[in-house]
Write a protein that holds these residues in place. Structure first.
Motif, PDB file in Angstrom:
ATOM      1  N   GLN A  37       0.839  -1.206   0.000  1.00 17.25           N
ATOM      2  CA  GLN A  37       0.000   0.000   0.000  1.00 17.25           C
ATOM      3  C   GLN A  37       0.869   1.250   0.000  1.00 17.25           C
ATOM      4  O   GLN A  37       0.579   2.222  -0.710  1.00 17.25           O
ATOM      5  N   ARG A  38       1.955   1.242   0.787  1.00 20.76           N
ATOM      6  CA  ARG A  38       2.829   2.407   0.857  1.00 20.76           C
ATOM      7  C   ARG A  38       3.521   2.653  -0.483  1.00 20.76           C
ATOM      8  O   ARG A  38       3.581   3.793  -0.959  1.00 20.76           O
TER       9      ARG A  38
ATOM     10  N   VAL B 257      12.295   4.631  -2.596  1.00 16.11           N
ATOM     11  CA  VAL B 257      12.647   4.317  -1.202  1.00 16.11           C
ATOM     12  C   VAL B 257      12.538   5.573  -0.344  1.00 16.11           C
ATOM     13  O   VAL B 257      11.975   5.550   0.751  1.00 16.11           O
ATOM     14  N   ASN B 258      13.087   6.683  -0.856  1.00 18.28           N
ATOM     15  CA  ASN B 258      13.011   7.947  -0.118  1.00 18.28           C
ATOM     16  C   ASN B 258      11.566   8.388   0.083  1.00 18.28           C
ATOM     17  O   ASN B 258      11.198   8.897   1.148  1.00 18.28           O
ATOM     18  N   ALA B 259      10.737   8.201  -0.943  1.00 14.76           N
ATOM     19  CA  ALA B 259       9.324   8.576  -0.838  1.00 14.76           C
ATOM     20  C   ALA B 259       8.606   7.741   0.221  1.00 14.76           C
ATOM     21  O   ALA B 259       7.791   8.256   0.990  1.00 14.76           O
ATOM     22  N   CYS B 260       8.907   6.461   0.253  1.00 12.16           N
ATOM     23  CA  CYS B 260       8.260   5.566   1.229  1.00 12.16           C
ATOM     24  C   CYS B 260       8.651   5.909   2.664  1.00 12.16           C
ATOM     25  O   CYS B 260       7.848   5.730   3.586  1.00 12.16           O
TER      26      CYS B 260
ATOM     27  N   LEU C  23      -7.824   8.175  -2.614  1.00 14.14           N
ATOM     28  CA  LEU C  23      -7.255   6.851  -2.387  1.00 14.14           C
ATOM     29  C   LEU C  23      -5.773   6.939  -2.047  1.00 14.14           C
ATOM     30  O   LEU C  23      -5.277   6.228  -1.157  1.00 14.14           O
ATOM     31  N   CYS C  24      -5.062   7.817  -2.734  1.00 20.25           N
ATOM     32  CA  CYS C  24      -3.637   7.999  -2.462  1.00 20.25           C
ATOM     33  C   CYS C  24      -3.411   8.398  -1.006  1.00 20.25           C
ATOM     34  O   CYS C  24      -2.560   7.816  -0.317  1.00 20.25           O
ATOM     35  N   GLU C  25      -4.176   9.362  -0.529  1.00 22.25           N
ATOM     36  CA  GLU C  25      -4.013   9.816   0.853  1.00 22.25           C
ATOM     37  C   GLU C  25      -4.384   8.723   1.852  1.00 22.25           C
ATOM     38  O   GLU C  25      -3.767   8.612   2.919  1.00 22.25           O
ATOM     39  N   LEU C  26      -5.369   7.918   1.532  1.00 25.46           N
ATOM     40  CA  LEU C  26      -5.723   6.800   2.415  1.00 25.46           C
ATOM     41  C   LEU C  26      -4.622   5.749   2.421  1.00 25.46           C
ATOM     42  O   LEU C  26      -4.377   5.106   3.444  1.00 25.46           O
ATOM     43  N   PHE C  27      -3.934   5.555   1.279  1.00 27.16           N
ATOM     44  CA  PHE C  27      -2.825   4.606   1.210  1.00 27.16           C
ATOM     45  C   PHE C  27      -1.656   5.053   2.090  1.00 27.16           C
ATOM     46  O   PHE C  27      -1.052   4.237   2.787  1.00 27.16           O
ATOM     47  N   ILE C  28      -1.313   6.331   2.030  1.00 25.21           N
ATOM     48  CA  ILE C  28      -0.082   6.777   2.681  1.00 25.21           C
ATOM     49  C   ILE C  28      -0.288   7.335   4.082  1.00 25.21           C
ATOM     50  O   ILE C  28       0.671   7.485   4.835  1.00 25.21           O
TER      51      ILE C  28
END
Length: 222
Positions: free
Chosen positions: A10-11, A35-38, A100-105
């Motif tokens: 999900q991340r 990787v940096n984004a995660c 959805l993106c905001e719920l994922f992260i």
């Protein structure tokens, strides 16, 4: 939902969507950029510490098992880049993708939180529009993608969660307790009024006594 994404999947998927919407000039992403984004400390919940091997393995699973990521080669570069493949599975609008993106992260959020957080990805008018989009995702013709969670104690708004992973635990909302006034054990209102009237009467009498004493004092020196 035909599959369940792990928290790391999900991340990774959420970060691919985020960077496509927020920084399209730097998308698709290299492995290091992903990787940096995660592992960002801001705009993430929970904060993760993923290494390159874990993200690379997660990308492999997203590509081969779920078909939700694609490996692309940049022109004139030997470094591989990665993008998501959501559009080939479902027809989401940009507004729905932002939610959805905001719920994922970030995990479950209220409509008010989602409106504020989505603003950097795609502008939403107000919380009413967010509510409408959430209900669209809940009743989407291609499946149910979000669910409304029970209200948390002390909170006015209820949170929403996505259904791309394990279904969140839904507990029945406890009925609100009705406050019952405690029986008064002290003096009644009439008794308090009577006490105040007695105190005022005593003060008046004391004032009268003082006036009388003062007049007597003055007379003694005349």
């Amino acid at each position: 939902m035909e599959f369940e994404l792990s928290p790391v999947e999900q991340r990774v998927l959420g970060c691919l969507i985020e960077k496509e919407m927020a920084t399209p000039d730097h998308y698709p992403l290299t492995l290091n950029a992903l990787v940096n984004a995660c592992n960002q400390k801001n705009n993430r919940y929970p904060v993760m510490e993923l290494d390159s091997a874990t993200v690379e393995q997660t990308l492999f699973e997203l590509r081969t098992e779920h078909k939700l990521a694609v490996e692309v080669s940049a022109s004139g570069s030997r470094v591989m880049k990665y993008r998501h493949n959501v559009a080939e599975h479902w027809s989401f609008s940009l507004s729905q993708m932002a939610i959805l993106c905001e719920l994922f992260i970030r995990g479950p959020q209220t409509p008010g939180d989602l409106r504020a957080h989505c603003s950097r990805l795609h502008a939403l008018a107000d919380s009413n529009q967010v509510e409408m989009l959430l209900h669209e995702l809940k009743n989407h013709e291609e499946g149910c993608f979000v669910v409304q969670l029970p209200r948390q104690p002390g909170k006015r708004e209820r949170r929403w969660a996505h259904l791309f992973g394990a279904a969140p635990e839904i507990q029945e909302e406890e009925p609100e307790e009705i406050a019952v006034p405690e029986m008064q054990t002290g003096p009644s209102r009439l008794e308090r009024i009577q006490t105040l009237e007695d105190e005022v009467s005593d003060l008046k009498q004391e004032l009268a006594d003082l006036k009388e004493a003062f007049e007597a004092f003055k007379t003694a020196f005349e």
